[in-house]
Design an enzyme around this catalytic site. Sequence first.
Site, PDB file in Angstrom:
ATOM      1  CB  VAL A  11      58.256  11.120  26.650  1.00 35.09           C
ATOM      2  CG1 VAL A  11      58.105  11.335  28.215  1.00 35.09           C
ATOM      3  CG2 VAL A  11      56.979  11.091  25.751  1.00 35.09           C
ATOM      4  CB  CYS A 263      49.535  12.017  21.760  1.00 38.49           C
ATOM      5  SG  CYS A 263      51.417  11.893  22.324  1.00 38.49           S
TER       6      CYS A 263
HETATM    7  C1  UDX Z   1      49.583  16.203  22.056  1.00 35.11           C
HETATM    8  C2  UDX Z   1      49.237  16.893  23.069  1.00 35.11           C
HETATM    9  O1  UDX Z   1      48.786  18.180  22.518  1.00 35.11           O
HETATM   10  C3  UDX Z   1      50.043  16.641  24.125  1.00 35.11           C
HETATM   11  O2  UDX Z   1      49.837  17.572  25.171  1.00 35.11           O
HETATM   12  C4  UDX Z   1      50.486  15.220  24.453  1.00 35.11           C
HETATM   13  O3  UDX Z   1      51.066  15.159  25.595  1.00 35.11           O
HETATM   14  C5  UDX Z   1      50.725  14.655  23.338  1.00 35.11           C
HETATM   15  O4  UDX Z   1      50.025  14.828  22.058  1.00 35.11           O
HETATM   16  P1  UDX Z   1      51.216  16.589  19.483  1.00 35.11           P
HETATM   17  O5  UDX Z   1      50.676  15.243  19.212  1.00 35.11           O
HETATM   18  O6  UDX Z   1      52.701  16.598  19.708  1.00 35.11           O
HETATM   19  O7  UDX Z   1      50.854  16.716  21.114  1.00 35.11           O
HETATM   20  O8  UDX Z   1      50.421  17.591  18.804  1.00 35.11           O
HETATM   21  P2  UDX Z   1      49.252  18.648  18.927  1.00 35.11           P
HETATM   22  O9  UDX Z   1      50.070  20.172  18.579  1.00 35.11           O
HETATM   23  O10 UDX Z   1      48.612  18.597  20.160  1.00 35.11           O
HETATM   24  O11 UDX Z   1      48.588  18.468  17.515  1.00 35.11           O
HETATM   25  C6  UDX Z   1      47.943  17.003  17.511  1.00 35.11           C
HETATM   26  C7  UDX Z   1      47.155  17.017  16.198  1.00 35.11           C
HETATM   27  O12 UDX Z   1      45.938  17.888  16.012  1.00 35.11           O
HETATM   28  C8  UDX Z   1      47.820  17.561  14.850  1.00 35.11           C
HETATM   29  O13 UDX Z   1      47.480  16.814  13.678  1.00 35.11           O
HETATM   30  C9  UDX Z   1      47.689  18.902  14.689  1.00 35.11           C
HETATM   31  O14 UDX Z   1      47.510  19.485  13.354  1.00 35.11           O
HETATM   32  C10 UDX Z   1      45.766  19.065  14.929  1.00 35.11           C
HETATM   33  N1  UDX Z   1      45.382  20.095  15.421  1.00 35.11           N
HETATM   34  C11 UDX Z   1      45.756  21.040  16.557  1.00 35.11           C
HETATM   35  C12 UDX Z   1      44.323  20.780  14.685  1.00 35.11           C
HETATM   36  O15 UDX Z   1      43.883  20.369  13.655  1.00 35.11           O
HETATM   37  N2  UDX Z   1      43.647  22.011  15.231  1.00 35.11           N
HETATM   38  C13 UDX Z   1      44.230  22.534  16.247  1.00 35.11           C
HETATM   39  O16 UDX Z   1      43.666  23.545  16.834  1.00 35.11           O
HETATM   40  C14 UDX Z   1      45.384  21.963  17.081  1.00 35.11           C
END
Ligand code: UDX
Length: 432
Positions: A11, A263
């Site tokens: 961050v 997160c």
């Molecule tokens: C997340 C939030 O999106 C972001 O706003 C926050 O501040 C930090 O946490 P991040 O952890 O980097 O971001 O990844 P993100 O793209 O949100 O994906 C999180 C998880 O969800 C991953 O394991 C991803 O594979 C999964 N995911 C995401 C799905 O399984 N399906 C989806 O449709 C979207």
Amino acid sequence: MKLCMIGTGYVGLVSGVCFSDLGNDVICVDKDKNKIDLLQKGKIPIYEPGLSELVIKNFRNKKLSFSTNLQKSVKESDIIFICVGTPTKKGGSSADLSQIYNVAKEISSSINKFKIIITKSTVPVTTGDEIEKIIAKKNSKKKFSVVSNPEFLREGEAIRDFSYPDRIVIGSNDKKSNRILKNLYNPLISKGAKYLNTSRRSAELIKYASNAFLATKITFINEIANLCEKTGVNVEDISIGMGLDKRIGGRFLRAGPAYGGSCFPKDTKAIITTADRFKSNLSVIKSVIKSNENRSNILLKRVHQILNNKIKNKKISFLGVTFKANTDDMRDSSSLIMIPSLSKKGAIIRYYDPTGFKKEFAKNENVTFENSIKKAIEGSDLVIIHTEWNDFKSINFKNLVKKKKFIIYDMRNIYSPEKIKEQGLKYFSIGR
Ligand code: UDX
């Protein structure tokens, strides 16, 4: 504006670099001397597309600097962003705020003129009140203002998310701080970002509620995918059909393995603990966590079925092991459950990930990193596509490997079942 980012993790570093690119003077501070030394040499400790170029550009322009001296950096700055980690407490589920409070104490000894102190780290509602109390022990309340300005950056998309945010949330009732911060964010607001001013506690809770809601959406579609598999329905039709309803929206409805990362798992647990402390039961989020924790078992069961329950000595290849594409982050990746479990059952596992070898699997028996897709899948019985890297989206399996009989389990639905079956391969995916 003179800004100080405390903590050069994900961050702090991304936000600091992007703020410097908008023309501010930014000092990024970290107590880890090695990290600061590396950054001063233009070396980036995390994998994030586009970040390295921006660091080098702004470091050379002297808009960006790095330091281990927190007190001096705070004294020289107008706005201080606290960006240190808030991991889950060891053996518990609440957020460990010790780093936040230690930083607040250090800041409190360095207030030489009016400072805005901002929490960008994800902190439970009411943490801002505690920070204010700590700083007020040594300073008059006129000399500082504590504001919540949560980040919504996704790993792998962080620079774009910073530059084109859906919204900027500023939690503060202090008029002066609000004016200064609106000005700071003006370059993004003028490009269309929505600016929302709320109370500090609201801003803190907006972050947790947003992440918990997104985690809920993913878990919801993952459970629907289970039903689709039993009823011969294609989950992608369901995601599209649901997403076209503007009240629902199509994003974060991709079925796949358990959600992971730094997160969602941490923040869903922390919001529940906070709510429990206030005697409020967040039963939906509790179910989401349980369902997500069980997701890897469901997918492992499927692997067993696919291999007719004969795992011992089976050659299994993992394409991608990080929790999602475009990051080297392994935190709470479902591969950390699946690979050790299959290795214990006697499978011979090879994996390839564009971000290289992972120390997390070093102690697992018969788990080897290969440095190409071809080496990882040659002679395999089962190829599991675990992470949706672009590198895996157009593999001609038949041309790439000699062995013609193997099975593909595509956990991210990146291939069309019809097209892959044309190659004569046995193919399984999620919810279709
Ligand atoms: C997340 C939030 O999106 C972001 O706003 C926050 O501040 C930090 O946490 P991040 O952890 O980097 O971001 O990844 P993100 O793209 O949100 O994906 C999180 C998880 O969800 C991953 O394991 C991803 O594979 C999964 N995911 C995401 C799905 O399984 N399906 C989806 O449709 C979207």
